[in-house]
Scaffold this active site. Structure first.
Site, mmCIF file in Angstrom:
data_model
loop_
_atom_site.group_PDB
_atom_site.id
_atom_site.type_symbol
_atom_site.label_atom_id
_atom_site.label_comp_id
_atom_site.label_asym_id
_atom_site.label_seq_id
_atom_site.Cartn_x
_atom_site.Cartn_y
_atom_site.Cartn_z
ATOM 1 N N LYS A 229 0.937 -1.206 -0.514
ATOM 2 C CA LYS A 229 -0.501 -0.031 0.067
ATOM 3 C C LYS A 229 1.015 1.033 -0.141
ATOM 4 O O LYS A 229 1.617 1.284 0.645
ATOM 5 C CB LYS A 229 -1.086 0.280 1.442
ATOM 6 N N ASP B 215 -14.815 -1.190 10.981
ATOM 7 C CA ASP B 215 -15.664 -1.065 9.195
ATOM 8 C C ASP B 215 -15.689 -2.244 8.662
ATOM 9 O O ASP B 215 -14.998 -2.755 7.789
ATOM 10 C CB ASP B 215 -14.699 0.268 8.355
HETATM 11 P P1 ATP Z 1 -10.348 3.752 2.292
HETATM 12 O O1 ATP Z 1 -8.881 3.587 2.763
HETATM 13 O O2 ATP Z 1 -10.055 4.404 1.202
HETATM 14 O O3 ATP Z 1 -11.049 3.423 3.362
HETATM 15 P P2 ATP Z 1 -9.379 1.249 1.258
HETATM 16 O O4 ATP Z 1 -9.659 0.363 2.230
HETATM 17 O O5 ATP Z 1 -10.746 0.405 0.037
HETATM 18 O O6 ATP Z 1 -10.189 2.327 0.993
HETATM 19 P P3 ATP Z 1 -7.316 -0.012 0.632
HETATM 20 O O7 ATP Z 1 -6.831 -0.563 2.276
HETATM 21 O O8 ATP Z 1 -6.205 1.174 -0.029
HETATM 22 O O9 ATP Z 1 -8.079 0.345 1.170
HETATM 23 O O10 ATP Z 1 -7.408 -0.729 -0.575
HETATM 24 C C1 ATP Z 1 -7.599 -0.945 -1.743
HETATM 25 C C2 ATP Z 1 -8.091 -2.402 -2.230
HETATM 26 O O11 ATP Z 1 -6.542 -2.962 -2.729
HETATM 27 C C3 ATP Z 1 -8.630 -2.764 -1.091
HETATM 28 O O12 ATP Z 1 -10.714 -2.407 -1.961
HETATM 29 C C4 ATP Z 1 -8.108 -4.000 -1.537
HETATM 30 O O13 ATP Z 1 -9.326 -4.718 -2.772
HETATM 31 C C5 ATP Z 1 -7.086 -4.436 -2.215
HETATM 32 N N1 ATP Z 1 -6.244 -4.608 -1.224
HETATM 33 C C6 ATP Z 1 -5.964 -4.043 -0.389
HETATM 34 N N2 ATP Z 1 -5.037 -4.536 0.599
HETATM 35 C C7 ATP Z 1 -4.747 -5.523 -0.199
HETATM 36 C C8 ATP Z 1 -4.576 -7.255 0.272
HETATM 37 N N3 ATP Z 1 -3.135 -7.128 1.145
HETATM 38 N N4 ATP Z 1 -4.350 -7.948 -0.217
HETATM 39 C C9 ATP Z 1 -5.047 -8.276 -1.583
HETATM 40 N N5 ATP Z 1 -5.676 -6.967 -1.843
HETATM 41 C C10 ATP Z 1 -5.736 -6.148 -1.233
#
Ligand code: ATP
Length: 326
Positions: free
Chosen positions: A63, A160
């Site tokens: 990330k 959440d």
């Molecule tokens: P926000 O941070 O705005 O609440 P979010 O949680 O969707 O949104 P991120 O945590 O940046 O934001 O993740 C974005 C997307 O990336 C997620 O919806 C998921 O589909 C994918 N993702 C995040 N972490 C992982 C992971 N460890 N493995 C696979 N996919 C991931």
């Protein structure tokens, strides 16, 4: 390369390269330690990449957050929360959560190196099949319940919980993700599952509701208090959604949505599994102290022993083959 056997200490012990990497003191990583691949997701202030560690060949989800954007959008607190909760959970050894391997930064960005949940999140699976059968609902809600037991035991509230934040690994087991809204209670000894925390204590009051509107609990809308019971409300919404295909409370306007939540205004579609209905009804209870599980100690034994979970061995779920989703 990861399974290559290497001799250490003059050949006394055989270890896989993977194990050696796990034992090594973590030297500070930087972006050059990874080959960045495709974008696997976008958050409100971050982009998540699939990346390969050049030393271990392991795939990770990294990330990447732009520092300027975090400051501009006042997300510092959210980033800190996510890092703190993931650190605690990663050290706890549970496999039910996305693991945070390391973090580092350069002048412009922050990097979170996490385990990669190869099969994405739960929502598209629910949307695709329209309705999970009883075996699937039992298994996946059972894994989520175990994750909540572990979280609440560590005095962390997710706040959440929703299908988009339940990721699936290569074996289709869950990895709970997105701890940006989480709360680590500061006085663990004062908290148990039965307690709604002291509203007059500013540390335990929320100023505004966090989380996602459709899954927010009534007490977060009215009293603005924090309690692990709010995650149990979200669990009730998710169980309903697995079976009905959509979350229980829906409306185009947030005002109407909150009104429906506060009035417990939702209906069960025809054919909704009777045991599941009884369970959801016992979780979607307005008074957070009255929800099933809130009187339990450590484990949510009263939820585990609900008739809907008859025959499910919660303790071996993580080594059980998940039922196929259809
Ligand atoms: P926000 O941070 O705005 O609440 P979010 O949680 O969707 O949104 P991120 O945590 O940046 O934001 O993740 C974005 C997307 O990336 C997620 O919806 C998921 O589909 C994918 N993702 C995040 N972490 C992982 C992971 N460890 N493995 C696979 N996919 C991931």
């Amino acid at each position: 390369q990861t399974s290559q056997v290497v001799q250490v200490n003059g050949g006394g012990q055989s270890l896989t390269a993977d194990k050696i990497v796990n034992m090594m003191p973590v030297t500070k990583r930087n972006p050059k330690d990874y080959i960045f691949g495709k974008v696997i997701g976008e958050g409100s202030y971050s982009t998540v990449y699939l990346a390969k560690d050049i030393h271990t060949n392991r795939e990770h989800a990294i990330k990447v957050c732009e520092k300027q954007q975090i400051i501009r959008e006042k997300k510092r607190e959210q980033v800190r929360r996510e890092k703190d909760a993931l650190n605690i959970l990663s050290n706890s050894g549970s496999s039910l959560f996305v693991k945070l391997y390391c973090t580092f930064q350069d002048t412009e960005r922050l990097y979170f190196v996490m385990s990669y949940a190869k099969n994405g999140d739960l929502l598209p699976y629910i949307n695709k099949v329209g309705s999970f059968d009883a075996a699937c609902t039992r298994f996946y809600s059972g894994e989520i319940l175990r994750a909540l037991e572990h979280l609440h035991d560590l005095n962390i509230m997710h706040r959440d919980l929703k299908p988009e934040n339940i990721l699936l690994d290569h074996n289709m087991h869950i990895k709970v993700a997105d701890f940006g809204c989480s709360k680590i209670l500061e006085q663990p000894e004062a908290v148990d599952n039965t307690t709604i925390l002291d509203e007059n204590n500013p540390r335990q009051r929320t100023n505004s509701f966090v989380g996602t509107a459709q899954y927010v609990s009534p007490e977060l809308l009215t009293e603005k208090t924090i309690s692990p019971s709010s995650d149990l409300w979200a669990l009730g919404c998710i169980i309903y959604q697995m079976i009905a295909g959509l979350p229980p409370f829906r409306s185009r306007s947030e005002y109407m949505l909150f009104k429906k939540i506060l009035n417990l205004d939702y209906v069960y579609p025809d054919g909704f599994n009777a045991d599941a209905k009884d369970l959801v009804q016992k979780l979607l209870v307005l008074d957070p102290n009255e929800r099933l599980g809130t009187m339990d100690d450590q484990r949510y034994t009263s939820i585990r022993s609900h008739p809907f979970y008859n025959g499910l061995d919660f303790d071996t779920l993580h080594v059980t083959n998940p039922p196929p989703i259809y």
